[in-house]
Design a protein around this motif. Structure first.
Motif, PDB file in Angstrom:
ATOM      1  N   ALA A   1       0.880  -1.239   0.358  1.00 20.67           N
ATOM      2  CA  ALA A   1      -0.045  -0.003  -0.437  1.00 20.67           C
ATOM      3  C   ALA A   1       0.478   1.403   0.133  1.00 20.67           C
ATOM      4  CB  ALA A   1      -1.648  -0.122   1.186  1.00 20.67           C
ATOM      5  N   GLU A   2       1.803   1.700   0.728  1.00 21.69           N
ATOM      6  CA  GLU A   2       2.875   2.321   0.920  1.00 21.69           C
ATOM      7  C   GLU A   2       4.134   2.461  -0.721  1.00 21.69           C
ATOM      8  OE1 GLU A   2       7.105   3.832   3.331  1.00 21.69           O
ATOM      9  OE2 GLU A   2       5.281   1.997   3.654  1.00 21.69           O
ATOM     10  N   ALA A   3       3.507   1.607  -1.004  1.00 16.56           N
ATOM     11  CA  ALA A   3       4.564   2.259  -2.600  1.00 16.56           C
ATOM     12  C   ALA A   3       3.411   1.863  -3.289  1.00 16.56           C
ATOM     13  CB  ALA A   3       5.337   0.217  -2.753  1.00 16.56           C
ATOM     14  N   VAL A   4       2.370   1.605  -3.825  1.00 20.29           N
ATOM     15  CA  VAL A   4       1.107   2.315  -4.507  1.00 20.29           C
ATOM     16  C   VAL A   4       1.203   3.448  -3.897  1.00 20.29           C
ATOM     17  CG1 VAL A   4      -1.230   2.170  -5.133  1.00 20.29           C
ATOM     18  CG2 VAL A   4       0.168  -0.148  -5.021  1.00 20.29           C
ATOM     19  N   VAL A   5       0.876   4.110  -2.670  1.00 21.18           N
ATOM     20  CA  VAL A   5       1.150   5.365  -3.124  1.00 21.18           C
ATOM     21  C   VAL A   5       2.087   6.673  -3.041  1.00 21.18           C
ATOM     22  CG1 VAL A   5      -0.975   4.682  -1.652  1.00 21.18           C
ATOM     23  CG2 VAL A   5       0.685   5.781  -0.283  1.00 21.18           C
ATOM     24  N   ALA A   6       3.149   5.969  -3.202  1.00 24.14           N
ATOM     25  CA  ALA A   6       4.380   6.547  -2.661  1.00 24.14           C
ATOM     26  C   ALA A   6       4.422   7.628  -4.146  1.00 24.14           C
ATOM     27  CB  ALA A   6       5.671   5.671  -2.966  1.00 24.14           C
ATOM     28  N   SER A   7       4.303   7.732  -5.214  1.00 24.78           N
ATOM     29  CA  SER A   7       4.789   8.345  -6.296  1.00 24.78           C
ATOM     30  C   SER A   7       3.602   9.854  -6.076  1.00 24.78           C
ATOM     31  CB  SER A   7       4.204   7.970  -7.262  1.00 24.78           C
ATOM     32  OG  SER A   7       4.433   8.901  -8.440  1.00 24.78           O
ATOM     33  N   GLU A   8       4.169  11.084  -5.851  1.00 23.40           N
ATOM     34  CA  GLU A   8       3.625  12.500  -6.907  1.00 23.40           C
ATOM     35  C   GLU A   8       4.094  13.348  -8.046  1.00 23.40           C
ATOM     36  OE1 GLU A   8       0.715  13.299  -5.174  1.00 23.40           O
ATOM     37  OE2 GLU A   8       0.503  11.619  -3.112  1.00 23.40           O
ATOM     38  N   ALA A   9       4.029  12.558  -8.615  1.00 21.37           N
ATOM     39  CA  ALA A   9       4.795  13.403  -9.626  1.00 21.37           C
ATOM     40  C   ALA A   9       3.365  13.566 -11.307  1.00 21.37           C
ATOM     41  CB  ALA A   9       5.546  11.958 -10.550  1.00 21.37           C
TER      42      ALA A   9
ATOM     43  N   GLY B   1     -11.906  -4.855 -11.748  1.00 24.54           N
ATOM     44  CA  GLY B   1     -12.026  -4.274 -10.457  1.00 24.54           C
ATOM     45  C   GLY B   1     -11.631  -3.357 -11.254  1.00 24.54           C
ATOM     46  N   ARG B   2     -12.039  -1.977  -9.986  1.00 25.82           N
ATOM     47  CA  ARG B   2     -11.108  -0.651 -10.363  1.00 25.82           C
ATOM     48  C   ARG B   2     -10.936   0.171  -9.027  1.00 25.82           C
ATOM     49  NH1 ARG B   2     -12.878   4.601  -9.561  1.00 25.82           N
ATOM     50  NH2 ARG B   2     -12.803   6.263 -11.577  1.00 25.82           N
ATOM     51  N   TRP B   3      -9.570   1.195  -9.114  1.00 28.63           N
ATOM     52  CA  TRP B   3      -8.749   1.125  -7.685  1.00 28.63           C
ATOM     53  C   TRP B   3      -8.598   2.803  -7.802  1.00 28.63           C
ATOM     54  CZ3 TRP B   3      -3.404   2.843  -6.795  1.00 28.63           C
ATOM     55  CH2 TRP B   3      -3.211   3.284  -6.181  1.00 28.63           C
ATOM     56  N   GLN B   4      -8.654   3.206  -7.205  1.00 30.10           N
ATOM     57  CA  GLN B   4      -8.448   4.873  -7.846  1.00 30.10           C
ATOM     58  C   GLN B   4      -7.443   5.519  -6.484  1.00 30.10           C
ATOM     59  OE1 GLN B   4      -8.974   6.743 -10.682  1.00 30.10           O
ATOM     60  NE2 GLN B   4      -8.059   8.410  -9.429  1.00 30.10           N
ATOM     61  N   ARG B   5      -7.069   6.072  -6.356  1.00 32.99           N
ATOM     62  CA  ARG B   5      -6.523   6.885  -5.179  1.00 32.99           C
ATOM     63  C   ARG B   5      -6.582   8.308  -5.009  1.00 32.99           C
ATOM     64  NH1 ARG B   5      -0.530   9.390  -4.667  1.00 32.99           N
ATOM     65  NH2 ARG B   5       0.072   8.914  -6.820  1.00 32.99           N
ATOM     66  N   TYR B   6      -7.046   8.548  -3.953  1.00 30.03           N
ATOM     67  CA  TYR B   6      -7.089  10.047  -4.460  1.00 30.03           C
ATOM     68  C   TYR B   6      -6.715  11.242  -3.537  1.00 30.03           C
ATOM     69  CZ  TYR B   6     -11.665   8.833  -5.599  1.00 30.03           C
ATOM     70  OH  TYR B   6     -12.766   8.220  -6.801  1.00 30.03           O
ATOM     71  N   ARG B   7      -6.863  12.162  -3.529  1.00 27.83           N
ATOM     72  CA  ARG B   7      -5.458  13.398  -2.274  1.00 27.83           C
ATOM     73  C   ARG B   7      -5.818  13.064  -1.159  1.00 27.83           C
ATOM     74  NH1 ARG B   7      -8.052  18.452  -3.861  1.00 27.83           N
ATOM     75  NH2 ARG B   7      -9.183  18.165  -1.632  1.00 27.83           N
ATOM     76  N   GLY B   8      -3.906  13.445  -0.477  1.00 27.81           N
ATOM     77  CA  GLY B   8      -4.114  12.849   0.469  1.00 27.81           C
ATOM     78  C   GLY B   8      -4.197  11.571   0.837  1.00 27.81           C
ATOM     79  N   ASN B   9      -3.090  10.721   0.263  1.00 27.55           N
ATOM     80  CA  ASN B   9      -3.215   9.051   0.052  1.00 27.55           C
ATOM     81  C   ASN B   9      -4.400   8.223   0.643  1.00 27.55           C
ATOM     82  OD1 ASN B   9      -0.774   9.440  -0.835  1.00 27.55           O
ATOM     83  ND2 ASN B   9       0.517   9.364   1.135  1.00 27.55           N
TER      84      ASN B   9
ATOM     85  N   LEU C   1      -8.642   5.712   4.495  1.00 27.27           N
ATOM     86  CA  LEU C   1      -7.891   6.378   4.754  1.00 27.27           C
ATOM     87  C   LEU C   1      -6.185   6.517   4.870  1.00 27.27           C
ATOM     88  CD1 LEU C   1     -10.693   7.764   7.183  1.00 27.27           C
ATOM     89  CD2 LEU C   1     -10.315   7.696   4.607  1.00 27.27           C
ATOM     90  N   SER C   2      -6.091   8.453   4.770  1.00 28.00           N
ATOM     91  CA  SER C   2      -4.391   8.006   4.952  1.00 28.00           C
ATOM     92  C   SER C   2      -4.146   7.084   6.569  1.00 28.00           C
ATOM     93  CB  SER C   2      -4.801   9.045   5.172  1.00 28.00           C
ATOM     94  OG  SER C   2      -5.363  10.276   6.246  1.00 28.00           O
ATOM     95  N   ASP C   3      -4.694   7.126   7.750  1.00 24.62           N
ATOM     96  CA  ASP C   3      -4.164   6.459   8.502  1.00 24.62           C
ATOM     97  C   ASP C   3      -4.386   5.375   8.908  1.00 24.62           C
ATOM     98  OD1 ASP C   3      -7.503   6.246   9.022  1.00 24.62           O
ATOM     99  OD2 ASP C   3      -7.707   7.687  10.703  1.00 24.62           O
ATOM    100  N   GLY C   4      -4.731   4.580   7.797  1.00 26.20           N
ATOM    101  CA  GLY C   4      -4.801   3.042   8.145  1.00 26.20           C
ATOM    102  C   GLY C   4      -6.350   2.482   7.816  1.00 26.20           C
ATOM    103  N   ARG C   5      -7.099   3.396   8.089  1.00 23.41           N
ATOM    104  CA  ARG C   5      -8.706   3.270   8.969  1.00 23.41           C
ATOM    105  C   ARG C   5      -9.322   2.409   7.228  1.00 23.41           C
ATOM    106  NH1 ARG C   5     -12.152   6.758  11.900  1.00 23.41           N
ATOM    107  NH2 ARG C   5     -10.264   8.387  10.957  1.00 23.41           N
ATOM    108  N   HIS C   6     -10.343   1.573   7.479  1.00 17.33           N
ATOM    109  CA  HIS C   6     -10.698   1.003   6.385  1.00 17.33           C
ATOM    110  C   HIS C   6     -12.544   0.693   6.261  1.00 17.33           C
ATOM    111  CE1 HIS C   6      -9.143  -3.043   7.045  1.00 17.33           C
ATOM    112  NE2 HIS C   6     -10.128  -3.368   7.322  1.00 17.33           N
TER     113      HIS C   6
END
Length: 278
Positions: free
Chosen positions: A23-31, A67-75, A93-98
């Motif tokens: 999960a951390e790797a998937v959301v690491a890029s901000e380019a 299947g569909r996955w989307q990352r949003y602002r704030g990880n 959510l960014s704090d790990g709660r789901h």
């Protein structure tokens, strides 16, 4: 839910142990899209750059998978998987709660928080499996149309792999199985006089000769493979997320990982903030 053939969407099962690290790797890029498309073409970098993925399978005789996955602002992220009439939805959510919403029993869903990393990793895994870990995504106007092979116990599976750059940091990946090679067992020699019969072997009076490969074993291994014609289409996006999941999103019917009920996503976010001091 009918099982998805492991050789068609192997990433969803083979990558199941991935949790926080994925999960951390998937959301690491901000380019920006242009930067991401230039810097994330190498396969080993790609899993860190994916911001969205849409997948659909064609896996006869199984039901089609989507299947569909989307990352949003704030990880934060949202994922949905569907097989026939069965669906699993997840918000992380960014704090790990789901939060999970599904029409399946809990023991059938696994960890819904892992849906995003698994969806994002599946096309990357297949490209590496069939085209090698040094494969690079094509630049716009330089589509890839290749044949890849995957070994199995008695031969190889052949797949056609097409990758097309669609611009704005998006790629379309089409994968389809074209052939299964191998699987024909050699004819077993006719029994000779004096050989051990099944009854004598079972009674412990003698031992049957060991046969390394039988027609039954090959048929069983062959049945585990995906049929010719199966495969998937995935569209991945490397763009930086600019949208946020809205506070107004209703959580009615959703199950929270902390066991608490929330009316909206905004309520869940506010509940995680420390109370203001007087």
């Amino acid at each position: 839910m009918n099982p998805i053939r492991i050789t068609v969407l192997a990433g969803l099962l083979a990558l199941a142990p991935l949790r926080g690290d994925a999960a951390e790797a998937v959301v690491a890029s901000e380019a920006t899209p242009a930067t991401a498309q230039a810097e994330c073409r190498k396969l080993l970098q790609l899993s860190r750059c994916i911001a969205s993925v849409e997948m659909s399978s064609h896996a006869p005789p199984d039901q089609p998978y989507r299947g569909r996955w989307q990352r949003y602002r704030g990880n934060e992220s949202q994922a949905t998987v569907q097989l026939g009439e069965n669906t699993v939805e997840s918000i992380v959510l960014s704090d790990g709660r789901h939060f999970t919403k599904t029409n399946l029993k809990p023991q059938q869903t696994g960890s819904a928080a892992e849906l995003g990393p698994l969806l994002a990793s599946t096309p990357v895994m297949w490209l590496g499996l069939l085209l090698g870990e040094n494969f690079e995504l094509p630049l716009p106007g330089h589509d890839v149309d290749a044949v890849g092979e995957n070994s199995w116990a008695y031969g190889v599976e052949k797949y056609r792999v097409q990758v097309k750059a669609q611009g704005e940091g998006r790629y379309r990946i089409d994968l389809a199985k074209t052939a299964t090679v191998g699987g024909e067992a050699p004819e077993e020699p006719a029994p000779q006089a004096g050989e051990c019969s099944d009854a004598d072997a079972k009674a412990g009076r003698c031992e049957q000769p060991f046969v390394f490969s039988t027609a039954e074993d090959r048929a069983a291994r062959l049945a585990e493979l995906a049929p010719v014609g199966s495969g998937f289409t995935a569209v991945i996006g490397l763009h930086t997320p600019t949208q946020a999941l809205p506070d107004s999103l209703s959580l009615s019917g959703w199950t929270s990982s902390d066991g608490k009920p929330y009316a909206t996503l905004g309520d869940a976010r506010r509940a995680a903030k420390p109370a203001a001091k007087d």
